[in-house]
Scaffold this active site. Structure first.
Site, PDB file in Angstrom:
ATOM      1  CG  LEU A 130     -16.384 -47.757  -3.178  1.00 41.18           C
ATOM      2  CD1 LEU A 130     -17.626 -46.875  -3.058  1.00 41.18           C
ATOM      3  CD2 LEU A 130     -15.734 -47.927  -1.821  1.00 41.18           C
ATOM      4  NE  ARG A 210     -24.630 -40.711  -5.356  1.00 44.87           N
ATOM      5  CZ  ARG A 210     -23.671 -40.993  -4.465  1.00 44.87           C
ATOM      6  NH1 ARG A 210     -23.867 -41.900  -3.525  1.00 44.87           N
ATOM      7  NH2 ARG A 210     -22.513 -40.366  -4.515  1.00 44.87           N
ATOM      8  CD  GLU A 239     -29.107 -40.022   0.338  1.00 44.32           C
ATOM      9  OE1 GLU A 239     -28.106 -39.506   0.841  1.00 44.32           O
ATOM     10  OE2 GLU A 239     -29.065 -40.990  -0.427  1.00 44.32           O
ATOM     11  CG  HIS A 258     -25.467 -41.434   2.069  1.00 49.02           C
ATOM     12  ND1 HIS A 258     -25.925 -40.851   0.906  1.00 49.02           N
ATOM     13  CD2 HIS A 258     -24.227 -41.848   1.795  1.00 49.02           C
ATOM     14  CE1 HIS A 258     -24.981 -40.914  -0.014  1.00 49.02           C
ATOM     15  NE2 HIS A 258     -23.936 -41.526   0.507  1.00 49.02           N
TER      16      HIS A 258
HETATM   17  C1  GLV Z   1     -21.107 -41.237  -1.058  1.00 48.04           C
HETATM   18  O1  GLV Z   1     -22.212 -41.487  -1.373  1.00 48.04           O
HETATM   19  C2  GLV Z   1     -20.015 -41.058  -1.954  1.00 48.04           C
HETATM   20  O2  GLV Z   1     -20.231 -40.936  -3.165  1.00 48.04           O
HETATM   21  O3  GLV Z   1     -18.889 -41.054  -1.469  1.00 48.04           O
END
Ligand code: GLV
Length: 295
Positions: A130, A210, A239, A258
């Protein structure tokens, strides 16, 4: 070879939607939805997200624990996880594109008036799949992006720093600091006062890792004392972030609950199905996670 069963255990996500995606790709699959797990010994493959405690202890023949998200800390912290169970996660372009778009948007929203894109320096902590995709996207928009990782290693096309000292240097040099690290014992609480002390007073933090990366009181102290300008938090320790939480009313904190990057059931099903077949044919699994490193 006898077919094995796939268990989906993610009480807070749409289990049925994922099952439907899987059956649309292969209607011969035996897919079970928690809590109706049937005979536990049939289950060799489990798709997990915030799974119930005690579940893994029942799955004696489990071979793959597949996270329904990009993060795997919920699987790794389960004391019933055996070392010979492979851990995999979701990865793919839907997850990457939505994270990249979110980051570009939040940076644009919080950039200082008069600071051009070409002048804007982004420090990106965590350059896994990512992170790398986000770095390349932000670069393509014209931002100056530098990555940071814990251990040494080059990345194609993105300057990268590593280790503790360079982390401080990168934060001191960034207009935006983005956390996209995996949560591991080594990264937990990493966004703390020692680090904020190195931030530029006009820097903006974006946490899409996180909640447990952030020492919450340190962040509030740092914002209240002008060590940084503000923070966008997509993740929090609890959350959704409770209504009474001080983050909720802090004028310099933006909360996005999120939403930066949510698993797409179709993309997840593709990874799951590939891994299911790869497991049956003893082929390498996609998006594997190392138990020891935690990512
Ligand atoms: C979301 O937080 C994930 O880990 O995909």
């Amino acid at each position: 070879m006898m077919d094995m069963s796939i268990l989906i255990a993610m009480p807070n996500r749409d289990q049925q939607a994922l099952k439907n995606e899987l059956l649309a790709m292969d209607n011969g699959l035996d897919v079970r939805l928690w809590p109706d797990i049937g005979r536990a010994d049939d289950i060799e493959f489990a798709v997990l997200w915030q799974h119930p405690e005690g579940l893994l202890g029942q799955l004696h023949r489990l071979r793959v624990a597949q996270s329904y998200g990009a993060g795997v800390e919920g699987i790794l912290k389960d004391r019933d996880l055996r070392h010979n169970v492979h851990i995999t996660r979701v990865c793919g372009s839907a997850l990457q594109d939505s994270m990249s778009a979110y980051l570009a948007e939040r940076i644009a929203a919080h950039n200082l008036p008069g600071r051009s894109i070409a002048e804007t320096r982004v420090g990106l902590l965590g350059v896994g799949r990512l992170g790398l995709a986000a770095a390349q996207h932000l670069q393509s928009l014209g931002y100056q992006v530098t990555g940071w990782r814990r251990s040494a290693g080059a990345l194609e096309g993105v300057p990268v720093m590593h280790g503790g000292e360079q982390l401080f240097a990168l934060c001191a040099d960034s207009d935006f600091v983005i956390c996209l690290l995996p949560l591991t014992p080594a990264t937990e609480n990493m966004l703390n006062i020692h680090l904020f002390n190195h931030f530029r007073p006009d820097a903006w933090l974006i946490n899409v890792g996180r909640g447990a990366h952030v020492v919450e009181n340190d962040l509030i102290f740092a914002l209240d004392n002008g060590l940084l300008r503000g923070a966008t938090l997509d993740v929090t320790r609890v959350e959704p972030c409770p209504a009474q939480h001080p983050f909720r009313r802090h004028p310099a904190i933006e909360s996005t609950e999120h939403t930066a990057s949510i698993t797409d059931p179709h993309e997840a099903a593709e990874v799951i199905l590939s891994n299911y077949h790869n497991l049956q044919h003893s082929a390498p699994l996609l998006c594997r996670v190392d138990h020891k490193r935690g990512y």
